[in-house]
Write an enzyme that holds these catalytic residues in place. Sequence first.
Site, PDB file in Angstrom:
ATOM      1  CE1 TYR A  85      -3.887   2.285   0.854  1.00 20.01           C
ATOM      2  CE2 TYR A  85      -2.489   3.360   2.268  1.00 20.01           C
ATOM      3  CZ  TYR A  85      -3.367   3.439   1.499  1.00 20.01           C
ATOM      4  OH  TYR A  85      -4.254   4.430   1.634  1.00 20.01           O
TER       5      TYR A  85
ATOM      6  CB  SER B  89       0.295   1.315  -4.245  1.00 18.42           C
ATOM      7  OG  SER B  89      -0.306   1.500  -3.250  1.00 18.42           O
TER       8      SER B  89
END
Length: 277
Positions: free
Chosen positions: A163, A166
């Site tokens: 996460y 990203s």
Amino acid sequence: MTGMQRLSGKVAIITGAASGIGYEASILFAKEGAQVVCADLNEQGIQKTVAKITELVGKDRAIAVKTDVSKEDQVKHLVDTAVKTFGKLNIMFNNAGIMHPEDDNALTTQERIWDLTMDINVKGVWFGCKHAILAMRESGGGSIINTASFVALMGAATPQLAYTASKGAVLAMTRELAMVHARENIRFNALCPGPLRTPLLMDFLNTEEKKQRRLVHVPQGRFGEAIEQANAALFLASDESSYITGVDFRVDGGLASAYVTPEGEPTGPVPKNFAEV
């Protein structure tokens, strides 16, 4: 209907519109005059979002389009549907994203979790930007808002490697696109929320210990609310932010500026006047 109609005459696509930031932004944008295309994999959820918009502002102001943002053909269909239905595209809010509960550190995160996260959080934003650019060239420009995170700017206290990586990619992509397309009157900004009281984060911070581990870094001493992010996205979507492009727009309770947090009890829930739409 309330508000100053800050998006009057504009057409907006919002991904991740079934819940959280996307749900609140869809309703807020519609109340501010926009025609809204609500996109999400959760078809039942976006139908409820559209029903709420219809209840608040009337018919023919919003449609639901089931979309898997990791699939380019579906994102193209989403943008094409917006233009076919409402005639143009002025605002693209690439908000859909995941934070997988199995996302952890470099040693334990599985490749399939990494790939899934990148497909949705990074490729999904790329596809959204790509097809929005093509549509906005036809409408004379527009505003593209990509949901990043405070973890794009600093390390997370709880491991979430895929996460975090990203969202760093989303922030870098946003900056580059802002520079490339600045002369086309297409603005790109990254919304960087702090920790929010949304299902996405609450499902990840699934123990009180994890919640407090995150809150200890937030000067305001509480989780943010989705409507506070929607209000920030409204500003970035509106002409009020016409000279703003390529920024990381931090809405994080002071987290990214903190070295230490103030003493005392947390401030409690968001004031009611900020929580209402």
